[in-house]
Design a protein around this motif. Structure first.
Motif, PDB file in Angstrom:
ATOM      1  N   LYS A 118     -35.083  12.415  -8.402  1.00 29.25           N
ATOM      2  CA  LYS A 118     -36.140  13.364  -8.758  1.00 29.25           C
ATOM      3  C   LYS A 118     -37.487  12.657  -8.918  1.00 29.25           C
ATOM      4  O   LYS A 118     -38.237  12.905  -9.846  1.00 29.25           O
ATOM      5  N   THR A 119     -37.790  11.761  -7.962  1.00 23.69           N
ATOM      6  CA  THR A 119     -39.056  11.040  -8.006  1.00 23.69           C
ATOM      7  C   THR A 119     -39.740  11.043  -6.649  1.00 23.69           C
ATOM      8  O   THR A 119     -39.095  11.208  -5.610  1.00 23.69           O
ATOM      9  N   ALA A 120     -41.037  10.844  -6.697  1.00 19.03           N
ATOM     10  CA  ALA A 120     -41.833  10.648  -5.493  1.00 19.03           C
ATOM     11  C   ALA A 120     -42.873   9.594  -5.821  1.00 19.03           C
ATOM     12  O   ALA A 120     -43.350   9.504  -6.954  1.00 19.03           O
ATOM     13  N   VAL A 121     -43.216   8.778  -4.831  1.00 23.44           N
ATOM     14  CA  VAL A 121     -44.274   7.793  -4.997  1.00 23.44           C
ATOM     15  C   VAL A 121     -45.497   8.313  -4.263  1.00 23.44           C
ATOM     16  O   VAL A 121     -45.422   8.688  -3.089  1.00 23.44           O
ATOM     17  N   VAL A 122     -46.620   8.351  -4.982  1.00 26.96           N
ATOM     18  CA  VAL A 122     -47.885   8.808  -4.403  1.00 26.96           C
ATOM     19  C   VAL A 122     -48.846   7.629  -4.395  1.00 26.96           C
ATOM     20  O   VAL A 122     -49.079   6.989  -5.424  1.00 26.96           O
TER      21      VAL A 122
ATOM     22  N   ASP B 291     -57.420   5.200  -4.470  1.00 27.17           N
ATOM     23  CA  ASP B 291     -57.911   3.861  -4.808  1.00 27.17           C
ATOM     24  C   ASP B 291     -56.848   2.776  -4.621  1.00 27.17           C
ATOM     25  O   ASP B 291     -57.003   1.652  -5.086  1.00 27.17           O
ATOM     26  N   GLY B 292     -55.750   3.119  -3.914  1.00 31.59           N
ATOM     27  CA  GLY B 292     -54.762   2.124  -3.528  1.00 31.59           C
ATOM     28  C   GLY B 292     -53.615   1.871  -4.488  1.00 31.59           C
ATOM     29  O   GLY B 292     -52.812   0.971  -4.258  1.00 31.59           O
ATOM     30  N   LYS B 293     -53.499   2.636  -5.544  1.00 29.08           N
ATOM     31  CA  LYS B 293     -52.403   2.448  -6.490  1.00 29.08           C
ATOM     32  C   LYS B 293     -51.212   3.307  -6.088  1.00 29.08           C
ATOM     33  O   LYS B 293     -51.382   4.428  -5.616  1.00 29.08           O
ATOM     34  N   ASN B 294     -50.020   2.781  -6.278  1.00 32.30           N
ATOM     35  CA  ASN B 294     -48.800   3.561  -6.068  1.00 32.30           C
ATOM     36  C   ASN B 294     -48.311   4.052  -7.420  1.00 32.30           C
ATOM     37  O   ASN B 294     -48.072   3.252  -8.323  1.00 32.30           O
ATOM     38  N   VAL B 295     -48.159   5.370  -7.550  1.00 32.18           N
ATOM     39  CA  VAL B 295     -47.768   5.979  -8.814  1.00 32.18           C
ATOM     40  C   VAL B 295     -46.424   6.674  -8.616  1.00 32.18           C
ATOM     41  O   VAL B 295     -46.279   7.517  -7.732  1.00 32.18           O
ATOM     42  N   ILE B 296     -45.451   6.303  -9.440  1.00 30.51           N
ATOM     43  CA  ILE B 296     -44.133   6.959  -9.398  1.00 30.51           C
ATOM     44  C   ILE B 296     -44.215   8.212 -10.254  1.00 30.51           C
ATOM     45  O   ILE B 296     -44.559   8.152 -11.430  1.00 30.51           O
ATOM     46  N   ILE B 297     -43.890   9.358  -9.658  1.00 27.58           N
ATOM     47  CA  ILE B 297     -43.952  10.650 -10.331  1.00 27.58           C
ATOM     48  C   ILE B 297     -42.539  11.189 -10.490  1.00 27.58           C
ATOM     49  O   ILE B 297     -41.766  11.240  -9.527  1.00 27.58           O
ATOM     50  N   VAL B 298     -42.185  11.590 -11.698  1.00 27.59           N
ATOM     51  CA  VAL B 298     -40.898  12.232 -11.966  1.00 27.59           C
ATOM     52  C   VAL B 298     -41.109  13.740 -11.845  1.00 27.59           C
ATOM     53  O   VAL B 298     -42.027  14.298 -12.436  1.00 27.59           O
TER      54      VAL B 298
END
Length: 102
Positions: free
Chosen positions: A44-48, A52-59
């Protein structure tokens, strides 16, 4: 009379502590725009990847968004707008849509 003042001071102290605790426990709200880099429907995650170049893991917890991720209505390389709150160190989505609408 001293007892009344002591009670009033105690009530005020408890109220102030409760207010300060509420402020300290407030969740951080964040909005980002970026591209979906990966999707793990089982976790149940996605990486966006943000602009500005950051990878954010979203639950993702809501069923509607999970279904969009599972059936490809939101897929890798889609531009998305995401709003999330930080809960227990995790970025939990409150809004997850294609940038152009979905």
């Amino acid at each position: 009379m001293k007892t009344s003042k002591a009670i009033i001071l105690a009530v005020l102290a408890i109220f102030c502590m409760a207010m300060l605790t509420g402020v300290a426990m407030a969740e951080e709200k964040v909005s980002i725009k970026g591209k979906v880099k990966s999707i793990n429907a089982d976790a149940k995650t996605a990486v966006v990847a943000t602009e500005d170049g950051k990878n954010v893991i979203i639950v993702v917890e809501d069923e509607e968004t999970l279904n969009k991720l599972k059936n490809g209505r939101i897929s890798i390389d889609d531009d998305v707008k995401v709003k999330y709150v930080v809960k227990d160190g995790k970025n939990v989505a409150t809004y997850f849509k294609k940038a152009a609408g979905c």
